[in-house]
Design a protein around this motif. Structure first.
Motif, PDB file in Angstrom:
ATOM      1  N   TYR A 156       0.986  -1.215   0.127  1.00  0.00           N
ATOM      2  CA  TYR A 156      -0.093  -0.078  -0.003  1.00  0.00           C
ATOM      3  C   TYR A 156       0.901   0.877   0.518  1.00  0.00           C
ATOM      4  CZ  TYR A 156      -5.139  -1.673   0.132  1.00  0.00           C
ATOM      5  OH  TYR A 156      -6.094  -2.281  -0.092  1.00  0.00           O
ATOM      6  N   THR A 157       1.546   1.501   0.962  1.00  0.00           N
ATOM      7  CA  THR A 157       2.625   2.639   0.771  1.00  0.00           C
ATOM      8  C   THR A 157       3.233   2.746  -0.539  1.00  0.00           C
ATOM      9  OG1 THR A 157       4.016   1.489   2.812  1.00  0.00           O
ATOM     10  CG2 THR A 157       2.243   2.480   3.674  1.00  0.00           C
ATOM     11  N   SER A 158       3.726   1.701  -0.817  1.00  0.00           N
ATOM     12  CA  SER A 158       4.868   2.099  -2.202  1.00  0.00           C
ATOM     13  C   SER A 158       3.712   2.397  -3.666  1.00  0.00           C
ATOM     14  CB  SER A 158       5.085   0.230  -2.879  1.00  0.00           C
ATOM     15  OG  SER A 158       4.393  -0.342  -3.197  1.00  0.00           O
ATOM     16  N   GLY A 159       2.562   2.022  -3.439  1.00  0.00           N
ATOM     17  CA  GLY A 159       2.064   3.232  -4.305  1.00  0.00           C
ATOM     18  C   GLY A 159       1.546   1.371  -4.916  1.00  0.00           C
ATOM     19  N   ALA A 160       1.689   0.544  -5.055  1.00  0.00           N
ATOM     20  CA  ALA A 160       1.745  -0.720  -6.024  1.00  0.00           C
ATOM     21  C   ALA A 160      -0.109  -0.398  -6.588  1.00  0.00           C
ATOM     22  CB  ALA A 160       1.571  -2.176  -4.779  1.00  0.00           C
ATOM     23  N   TYR A 161      -0.504  -0.263  -5.222  1.00  0.00           N
ATOM     24  CA  TYR A 161      -2.349  -0.959  -5.626  1.00  0.00           C
ATOM     25  C   TYR A 161      -2.902   0.808  -6.175  1.00  0.00           C
ATOM     26  CZ  TYR A 161      -2.061  -5.326  -2.868  1.00  0.00           C
ATOM     27  OH  TYR A 161      -1.115  -6.682  -1.977  1.00  0.00           O
ATOM     28  N   ARG A 162      -2.112   1.523  -6.157  1.00  0.00           N
ATOM     29  CA  ARG A 162      -3.256   3.007  -6.999  1.00  0.00           C
ATOM     30  C   ARG A 162      -3.696   2.628  -7.792  1.00  0.00           C
ATOM     31  NH1 ARG A 162       1.545   6.341  -7.355  1.00  0.00           N
ATOM     32  NH2 ARG A 162       1.853   6.367  -5.052  1.00  0.00           N
ATOM     33  N   GLU A 163      -3.692   1.970  -8.719  1.00  0.00           N
ATOM     34  CA  GLU A 163      -4.619   1.825  -9.915  1.00  0.00           C
ATOM     35  C   GLU A 163      -5.399   0.887  -9.276  1.00  0.00           C
ATOM     36  OE1 GLU A 163      -4.290   3.447 -12.829  1.00  0.00           O
ATOM     37  OE2 GLU A 163      -2.499   4.271 -11.891  1.00  0.00           O
ATOM     38  N   GLN A 164      -5.500   0.352  -8.260  1.00  0.00           N
ATOM     39  CA  GLN A 164      -6.544  -0.273  -8.336  1.00  0.00           C
ATOM     40  C   GLN A 164      -7.905   0.030  -7.488  1.00  0.00           C
ATOM     41  OE1 GLN A 164      -3.302  -1.658  -8.406  1.00  0.00           O
ATOM     42  NE2 GLN A 164      -3.775  -3.534  -9.944  1.00  0.00           N
ATOM     43  N   ILE A 165      -7.446   0.846  -6.531  1.00  0.00           N
ATOM     44  CA  ILE A 165      -8.075   2.716  -5.619  1.00  0.00           C
ATOM     45  C   ILE A 165      -8.420   3.104  -6.484  1.00  0.00           C
ATOM     46  CG2 ILE A 165      -7.317   3.818  -3.483  1.00  0.00           C
ATOM     47  CD1 ILE A 165      -4.902   2.466  -2.768  1.00  0.00           C
ATOM     48  N   LEU A 166      -7.946   3.765  -7.907  1.00  0.00           N
ATOM     49  CA  LEU A 166      -8.608   4.885  -8.429  1.00  0.00           C
ATOM     50  C   LEU A 166      -9.421   4.079  -8.890  1.00  0.00           C
ATOM     51  CD1 LEU A 166      -5.255   6.302  -9.623  1.00  0.00           C
ATOM     52  CD2 LEU A 166      -7.164   7.187  -7.772  1.00  0.00           C
ATOM     53  N   LEU A 167      -9.729   3.175  -9.412  1.00  0.00           N
ATOM     54  CA  LEU A 167     -10.708   2.018  -9.875  1.00  0.00           C
ATOM     55  C   LEU A 167     -12.041   1.871  -8.633  1.00  0.00           C
ATOM     56  CD1 LEU A 167     -11.610   0.145 -12.428  1.00  0.00           C
ATOM     57  CD2 LEU A 167     -10.807  -1.177 -11.498  1.00  0.00           C
ATOM     58  N   ALA A 168     -11.836   1.256  -7.545  1.00  0.00           N
ATOM     59  CA  ALA A 168     -12.535   1.202  -6.785  1.00  0.00           C
ATOM     60  C   ALA A 168     -13.625   2.884  -6.628  1.00  0.00           C
ATOM     61  CB  ALA A 168     -11.287   0.428  -5.647  1.00  0.00           C
ATOM     62  N   MET A 169     -12.578   3.714  -6.933  1.00  0.00           N
ATOM     63  CA  MET A 169     -13.145   4.869  -6.245  1.00  0.00           C
ATOM     64  C   MET A 169     -14.171   5.179  -7.212  1.00  0.00           C
ATOM     65  SD  MET A 169     -12.479   6.396  -3.151  1.00  0.00           S
ATOM     66  CE  MET A 169     -12.314   8.226  -2.714  1.00  0.00           C
ATOM     67  N   ARG A 170     -13.500   5.265  -8.319  1.00  0.00           N
ATOM     68  CA  ARG A 170     -14.722   5.356  -9.990  1.00  0.00           C
ATOM     69  C   ARG A 170     -15.850   4.232  -9.858  1.00  0.00           C
ATOM     70  NH1 ARG A 170      -9.421   5.481 -12.471  1.00  0.00           N
ATOM     71  NH2 ARG A 170     -10.241   4.013 -13.498  1.00  0.00           N
ATOM     72  N   LYS A 171     -15.564   3.645  -9.595  1.00  0.00           N
ATOM     73  CA  LYS A 171     -16.357   2.446  -9.151  1.00  0.00           C
ATOM     74  C   LYS A 171     -17.501   2.171  -8.234  1.00  0.00           C
ATOM     75  CE  LYS A 171     -15.520   0.514 -13.298  1.00  0.00           C
ATOM     76  NZ  LYS A 171     -16.443   0.420 -14.279  1.00  0.00           N
ATOM     77  N   ARG A 172     -16.639   3.253  -7.233  1.00  0.00           N
ATOM     78  CA  ARG A 172     -17.810   2.642  -6.011  1.00  0.00           C
ATOM     79  C   ARG A 172     -19.257   3.051  -5.943  1.00  0.00           C
ATOM     80  NH1 ARG A 172     -16.224   8.518  -6.844  1.00  0.00           N
ATOM     81  NH2 ARG A 172     -17.360  10.097  -6.569  1.00  0.00           N
ATOM     82  N   GLY A 173     -19.873   3.484  -6.546  1.00  0.00           N
ATOM     83  CA  GLY A 173     -21.674   2.830  -6.828  1.00  0.00           C
ATOM     84  C   GLY A 173     -22.302   2.375  -7.397  1.00  0.00           C
ATOM     85  N   GLU A 174     -20.845   1.274  -8.414  1.00  0.00           N
ATOM     86  CA  GLU A 174     -21.656  -0.048  -8.327  1.00  0.00           C
ATOM     87  C   GLU A 174     -21.420  -1.039  -7.386  1.00  0.00           C
ATOM     88  OE1 GLU A 174     -19.837  -3.141 -11.852  1.00  0.00           O
ATOM     89  OE2 GLU A 174     -19.209  -0.765 -12.241  1.00  0.00           O
ATOM     90  N   ILE A 175     -20.451  -0.532  -6.642  1.00  0.00           N
ATOM     91  CA  ILE A 175     -19.708  -1.461  -5.376  1.00  0.00           C
ATOM     92  C   ILE A 175     -20.495  -0.967  -4.546  1.00  0.00           C
ATOM     93  CG2 ILE A 175     -18.134  -1.641  -3.893  1.00  0.00           C
ATOM     94  CD1 ILE A 175     -15.868  -0.805  -5.495  1.00  0.00           C
ATOM     95  N   ASP A 176     -21.029  -0.016  -4.040  1.00  0.00           N
ATOM     96  CA  ASP A 176     -22.304   0.340  -2.847  1.00  0.00           C
ATOM     97  C   ASP A 176     -23.530  -0.666  -3.583  1.00  0.00           C
ATOM     98  OD1 ASP A 176     -23.273   1.503  -1.174  1.00  0.00           O
ATOM     99  OD2 ASP A 176     -23.626   3.167  -2.234  1.00  0.00           O
ATOM    100  N   ALA A 177     -24.033  -0.142  -5.042  1.00  0.00           N
ATOM    101  CA  ALA A 177     -25.499  -1.024  -5.026  1.00  0.00           C
ATOM    102  C   ALA A 177     -25.172  -2.934  -4.869  1.00  0.00           C
ATOM    103  CB  ALA A 177     -25.248  -1.283  -6.290  1.00  0.00           C
ATOM    104  N   ILE A 178     -23.517  -3.196  -5.390  1.00  0.00           N
ATOM    105  CA  ILE A 178     -23.793  -4.779  -4.767  1.00  0.00           C
ATOM    106  C   ILE A 178     -23.865  -5.052  -3.202  1.00  0.00           C
ATOM    107  CG2 ILE A 178     -21.878  -6.963  -4.514  1.00  0.00           C
ATOM    108  CD1 ILE A 178     -20.748  -5.739  -7.131  1.00  0.00           C
ATOM    109  N   LEU A 179     -23.057  -3.946  -2.288  1.00  0.00           N
ATOM    110  CA  LEU A 179     -23.039  -4.028  -0.617  1.00  0.00           C
ATOM    111  C   LEU A 179     -24.858  -3.193   0.190  1.00  0.00           C
ATOM    112  CD1 LEU A 179     -19.682  -1.791  -0.362  1.00  0.00           C
ATOM    113  CD2 LEU A 179     -20.668  -4.646   0.001  1.00  0.00           C
ATOM    114  N   ALA A 180     -25.100  -3.085  -1.254  1.00  0.00           N
ATOM    115  CA  ALA A 180     -26.531  -2.600  -0.562  1.00  0.00           C
ATOM    116  C   ALA A 180     -26.955  -3.817  -1.033  1.00  0.00           C
ATOM    117  CB  ALA A 180     -27.109  -1.871  -1.250  1.00  0.00           C
ATOM    118  N   ARG A 181     -27.325  -4.760  -1.625  1.00  0.00           N
ATOM    119  CA  ARG A 181     -27.769  -6.260  -1.845  1.00  0.00           C
ATOM    120  C   ARG A 181     -27.665  -7.053  -0.337  1.00  0.00           C
ATOM    121  NH1 ARG A 181     -26.275  -6.556  -7.171  1.00  0.00           N
ATOM    122  NH2 ARG A 181     -24.395  -8.101  -6.852  1.00  0.00           N
ATOM    123  N   PHE A 182     -26.681  -7.110  -0.293  1.00  0.00           N
ATOM    124  CA  PHE A 182     -26.444  -7.670   1.215  1.00  0.00           C
ATOM    125  C   PHE A 182     -27.014  -6.860   2.780  1.00  0.00           C
ATOM    126  CE2 PHE A 182     -23.642  -9.393  -2.213  1.00  0.00           C
ATOM    127  CZ  PHE A 182     -23.751 -11.120  -1.813  1.00  0.00           C
TER     128      PHE A 182
END
Length: 598
Positions: A156-182
Motif C-alpha cells: 500500500y505505501t509503495s503505491g503498488a495498488y494505486r490503480e486498483q484504488i482509483l478504480l474502486a473509487m471510480r466504481k464506488r457506486g457499483e460497489i455500493d450497489a452490490i453491498l446494498a443487496r447484502f
C-alpha cells in the motif's frame, strides 16, 4: 522413501481440491496445452494472516489448508505459488489479553496500522506486526511450509495498488450497489448471483457447537469486522490513515473523480486535509473491497477462509460480485472449521492466551502437527492436545506408521501420513528410533531429565536392542520432556519415595505381603519393559490360582487395580502414576526392593 504423486482417484480431501484447482487454473488460462503453446502460468493459492497478536493454532489452518493443496500440486509436476499476505496494514483493534511486555497503555495505539504500533517491551523487532509475524515464520520453516510472503504495508505505501484504488473509487457506486443487496437482505442471493455459497452454508450448518475457548481460537483476521465504507457523506471504499495521529478514525467527506482530490476528517484528533489520491499512499481499501481486489491482482485460484468470512453478507460472499470489477473472479474457497485445544487451561507459555504453533512444536514433532491438519477435511473441527490426550494421539500416530510400513494402511490414511512426513521438497526431520511418547514422558518425569539416568532406563526397556545414545530418540524425547515440564501440573508430577512407608508396610495383610514377595522374586528374571509388564499383570493371576498368561476376568481386573494402587502408594505416595513397568525400570531393582520392604 521416494515421493509419489497422488492419483486424482485418491479419497483424501487434498487430492480432490488439487484436482479442482488444476482444472480451474487451466480454465482460466486456456490454450496452454497444445504443442508450442507458452508455459502455463504458476497456479496461485493464498493465505492471509493478520499479525494483530499471537498467531494461534486456529490461524494456522489458514496456512496449512492451501499449503497441503499447493504441495500436492507440486508433487504432480505443476508450478505453484503459495502466497501469504501479511495483513500488517490492518488497524490495531484491541490490546490482546496476557501478552508479555504489553499493558493497558497500548490502547492509545488503537486505530493505527499494525506496523505503526510499538512491539511489546523487550522485543527485538521494530514494531507490533513484525514481533508476532516472526514467531510464525520460524514455525512455518519447521513445518516445511514453502511460501512467498507479501507485506501489505509495503504494497500500500509503495503505491503498488494505486490503480486498483482509483478504480474502486471510480466504481464506488457499483460497489455500493452490490453491498446494498447484502445490507438489506437477510438471505441474499434470490437472483442466483450474489447469495451465499450453498456448499458453505451446508458446512456451517454441520458444525458442532463450540465453547468460548474454541471460538477464541477460531477468530480470524481483525479485518473481517471492518466497516464496508458507508458514511454520512456517501459511500467511499477507501479509508485514509490520519496525517495527524496515524489512526483510521477518518471519514472521507469529498472526492473528485477527475482530479482525484480527496478530503477527509479525523474523529480522533480533528485533523483534516485534502490530498490527491493519485499521489497519496497512506490508506487502504476497506476489507470487503481489499480482499477481492487482491484475488484479481494476484490471480488467486484457491484460498480458504474461516467461518467469520462465510456468513451471508460477509467478505467472501460479497467478494464474488466485487472481484469482477477488478478483472478477476473469486477463487475456490472452502470454509475451514474450528481448531480447539484440549488441556488449554494448563498452558503457561501463552499466559492466558490461546496456544501458537510454536507452543505446539515444543511438545510435538512437526510431522505429527502436520498430520492433524492433513487428516481432517477443512470443514471438520478438531482439537490439538496439550493434556494427557497427547499420549493417546502419539500412540495413534505410531500405529499408523506401523501400518504404512507393513502395507496394511488404507489409501486415505496413507495419503495423510505421506503429507505429514514429507513435502514435495523432501522428508521432514524425524526421530530415528521413535519410542512410545508416553514411555519417554514417564522416564523424563521420573528422572527429572537427567541424561545418564534416562539413557540407563531406556537401554533397559529392550535389553536385546538397547538404546545407546539419547540422540536415537530425539527430538521426540525433547518434546516429551517439554510436555512434562510445561504442561503437567506440579502436583501430578512423579516423585519417587526416598524411604519406605514403614507404616503402610506394617499394616499389610498376608495376601498383600505375598503379592509383593512374588513381584520381588520375579524382578531379576523379568527386568525389561515386556518382562515387567508380564510380571505386574501376572502376580494377581498367580494369587488367584491362575496361570500368569490367563485371560483376565472382571474379578481379576479388580484385583489387578488393587495391586497396582498398592505399588504406586509404596513407590510414589499416590494411587496412580506412570505405567508400572516403566516406573519399576526407572526406580531400579535395589531401590524397588528397599521401598517394597525386602
Amino acid at each position: 522413501m521416494p515421493i509419489v504423486a497422488q492419483s486424482s482417484t485418491e479419497t483424501d480431501w487434498v487430492s480432490r481440491f488439487a484436482d479442482e484447482v488444476i482444472a480451474d487454473s487451466e480454465r482460466r488460462a486456456p490454450g496452454t496445452k497444445h504443442r508450442g503453446a507458452p508455459a502455463a502460468p504458476a497456479i496461485v493459492v493464498a493465505s492471509g494472516i493478520s499479525p494483530s497478536g499471537p498467531v494461534h493454532l486456529g490461524n494456522l489452518r489458514e496456512v496449512m489448508t492451501p499449503h497441503l493443496v499447493a504441495d500436492e500440486i507440486r508433487r504432480r509436476g505443476h508450478e505453484v505459488r503459495h502466497l501469504i499476505s501479511w495483513d500488517d496494514y490492518d488497524r490495531f483493534r484491541k490490546v490482546p489479553f496476557g501478552v508479555d511486555g504489553v499493558d493497558e497503555s497500548w490502547a492509545e495505539y488503537i486505530g493505527r496500522p499494525l506496523t505503526s504500533v510499538p512491539a511489546p517491551k523487550g522485543s527485538p523487532h521494530p514494531n507490533w506486526a513484525e514481533h508476532f509475524k516472526a514467531a510464525l515464520v520460524e514455525s512455518l520453516a519447521e513445518l516445511g511450509v514453502q511460501y512467498e510472503g507479501i507485506d501489505q504495508t509495503e504494497m500500500y505505501t509503495s503505491g503498488a495498488y494505486r490503480e486498483q484504488i482509483l478504480l474502486a473509487m471510480r466504481k464506488r457506486g457499483e460497489i455500493d450497489a452490490i453491498l446494498a443487496r447484502f445490507r438489506t437482505k437477510k438471505d441474499p442471493g434470490k437472483d442466483g448471483r450474489s447469495g451465499p455459497d450453498p456448499k458453505r452454508q451446508k458446512q456451517q450448518k454441520s458444525q458442532k457447537p463450540v465453547d468460548e475457548a474454541e471460538l477464541e481460537a477460531a477468530e480470524g483476521s481483525g479485518a473481517a469486522t471492518e466497516d464496508d465504507g458507508t458514511g454520512s457523506a456517501g459511500y467511499f471504499p477507501y479509508k485514509p490513515y490520519c496525517g495527524g495521529c496515524d489512526k483510521d478514525l477518518t471519514t472521507v467527506t469529498a472526492y473528485d473523480d477527475d482530479t482525484t482530490a480527496l478530503t477527509y476528517t479525523c474523529a480522533a484528533c480533528g485533523f483534516t486535509e485534502t490530498v490527491r489520491l493519485s499521489e497519496f499512499d497512506r490508506g487502504k481499501l476497506v476489507w470487503k473491497v481489499d480482499w477481492p481486489m487482491r484475488w484479481a491482482y494476484e490471480g488467486v485460484v484457491f484460498e480458504p477462509s474461516g467461518v467469520d468470512h462465510s456468513s451471508p453478507g460477509s467478505s467472501f460472499q460479497v467478494g464474488k460480485d466485487i472481484c469482477p470489477i477488478f478483472g478477476g473472479e473469486r477463487p475456490i474457497g472452502p470454509m475451514y472449521a474450528f481448531v480447539g485445544i484440549s488441556g488449554m487451561a494448563k498452558m503457561s507459555s501463552s499466559k492466558g492466551g490461546v496456544p501458537t504453533p510454536a507452543d505446539a512444536l515444543k511438545i510435538m514433532e512437526a510431522p505429527l502437527l502436520r498430520w492433524l491438519y492433513a487428516r481432517r477435511r477443512p470443514n471438520q473441527a478438531f482439537k490439538i492436545a496439550f493434556d494427557q490426550e497427547i499420549q493417546r494421539l502419539y500412540d495413534e500416530w505410531d500405529r499408523l506408521a506401523a501400518k504404512v510400513t507393513d502395507g496394511t494402511v488404507l489409501p486415505a490414511d496413507a495419503a495423510a501420513y505421506s503429507r505429514a512426513v514429507r513435502t514435495a521438497a523432501g522428508e521432514l526431520p524425524g526421530t530415528p528410533r521413535p519410542m512410545p511418547y508416553r514411555t519417554l514422558a514417564s522416564v523424563v518425569d521420573i528422572t527429572g531429565g537427567h541424561d545418564e539416568q534416562t539413557v540407563r532406563i531406556l537401554s533397559e526397556l529392550d535389553p536385546a536392542n538397547p538404546v545407546g545414545d539419547l540422540d536415537e530418540v530425539r527430538p521426540r524425547l525433547d518434546r516429551a520432556e517439554n510436555w512434562i515440564t510445561t504442561q503437567v501440573p506440579a502436583d501430578q508430577r512423579t516423585v519417587v519415595r526416598t524411604e519406605p512407608d514403614k507404616e503402610l508396610l506394617a499394616s499389610l495383610d498376608d495376601e498383600a505381603r505375598e503379592s509383593l514377595r512374588l513381584l520381588l522374586e520375579g524382578l531379576d528374571s523379568h527386568w525389561s519393559l515386556e518382562g515387567l509388564t508380564t510380571l505386574v499383570y501376572g502376580v494377581p493371576k498367580v494369587m488367584a490360582g491362575l496361570a500368569p498368561d490367563a485371560k483376565p476376568t472382571p474379578e481379576l481386573k479388580v484385583a489387578q487395580r488393587t495391586f497396582f494402587a498398592l505399588l504406586y502408594r509404596l513407590l510414589v505416595t499416590r494411587e496412580t502414576g506412570p505405567r508400572l513397568p516403566t516406573l519399576l525400570l526407572a526406580v531400579g531393582t535395589d531401590r524397588v526392593r528397599k521401598l517394597l520392604g525386602a
